[in-house]
Design an enzyme around this catalytic site. Sequence first.
Site, PDB file in Angstrom:
ATOM      1  N   LYS A  54       0.848  -1.191   0.000  1.00 58.89           N
ATOM      2  CA  LYS A  54       0.000   0.000   0.000  1.00 58.89           C
ATOM      3  C   LYS A  54       0.880   1.235   0.000  1.00 58.89           C
ATOM      4  CE  LYS A  54      -3.804   2.181   2.558  1.00 58.89           C
ATOM      5  NZ  LYS A  54      -4.689   2.070   3.736  1.00 58.89           N
ATOM      6  N   LYS A  77      -2.135  -1.645  -3.815  1.00 53.14           N
ATOM      7  CA  LYS A  77      -2.956  -0.440  -3.808  1.00 53.14           C
ATOM      8  C   LYS A  77      -2.056   0.791  -3.873  1.00 53.14           C
ATOM      9  CE  LYS A  77      -6.370   1.968  -0.936  1.00 53.14           C
ATOM     10  NZ  LYS A  77      -7.042   2.031   0.377  1.00 53.14           N
TER      11      LYS A  77
END
Length: 326
Positions: A196, A249
């Site tokens: 992330k 992500k």
Amino acid sequence: MEKLQFARHRRLRQSANMRALVRETHLHTDDLIYPLFVVEGENKKIEVSSMPGVYNISLDLLEQELDEIVELGIKSVILFGVPNDKDEVGTGAYHDHGIVQEATRLTKEKHPELIVIADTCLCEYTSHGHCGVIENGNVLNDPSLQLLAKTAVSQAKAGADIIAPSNMMDGFVTAIRHALDEAGFENVPIMSYAVKYSSAFYGPFRDAAGSSPSFGDRKTYQMDYANRLEALREAESDIEEGADFLIVKPALSYLDIVRDVKNHFNAPIVAYNVSGEYSMIKAAAQNGWINEKEIVMEMLIGMKRAGADLIITYHSKDVARWLKEN
């Protein structure tokens, strides 16, 4: 005249059916995970100003939304909670009657076959908007793990099928895995936000979830977007600690990372097509600058081609409709 010798690649592009016959990558409704923002209160369905077509929905209206999702053939949702009250330690995240816990119970009661993924983080529930415990302006890693573990267990008790920790604290997977196992939820998988990045593409999500940090940023725990090899170290740690899925992500600017992670790890890879990616397309489509359907399908196929097995996307309902048309 001597006949030229060269490969005739166009032979396999002569018609729509021929192109379909040799198509290498496919997008299915089963690949889609639809995010839902559930809020406290009644009779609320409020469109997120920066995310056209995405709503904050109260529990009393959630059943109607779930009915539509199931009718479209979408089999998985990920739940984000937006509480009325917040505090320094994000109590609402791990309260047995927190908004995500209640939304999970309702979803499993009305549509038990629907896969419920619970986002496991503190930022929507903390008064400061960070993903952990704060001391002297710093996010403390290890004390935050205890609260994240409590959150995961409370979500599993409510009926969540999958726990998806998104906080990026070191050791969060092992802390949650241990807590779930100790509580008797050894069969509940973890879909880790393993990779992330600290990204500007999250802006509209923070409008939807009310989770913007009140000070500083998240760069001490989310990854530097210039780094590639670090993603493999992060993913490797999470696999070793017990992660069952790996999320990358954002997705659109990180397709090289999706491919790297896919090549290195034998686990389902999830691409998160985040809010900023969604909103850019919606804005351009509303201005008539692009063909929304064609752009979205090309983008999501690109994520699948890069190695994603599943895609979390706000486009899920539209894509499910388009796939039904074909």
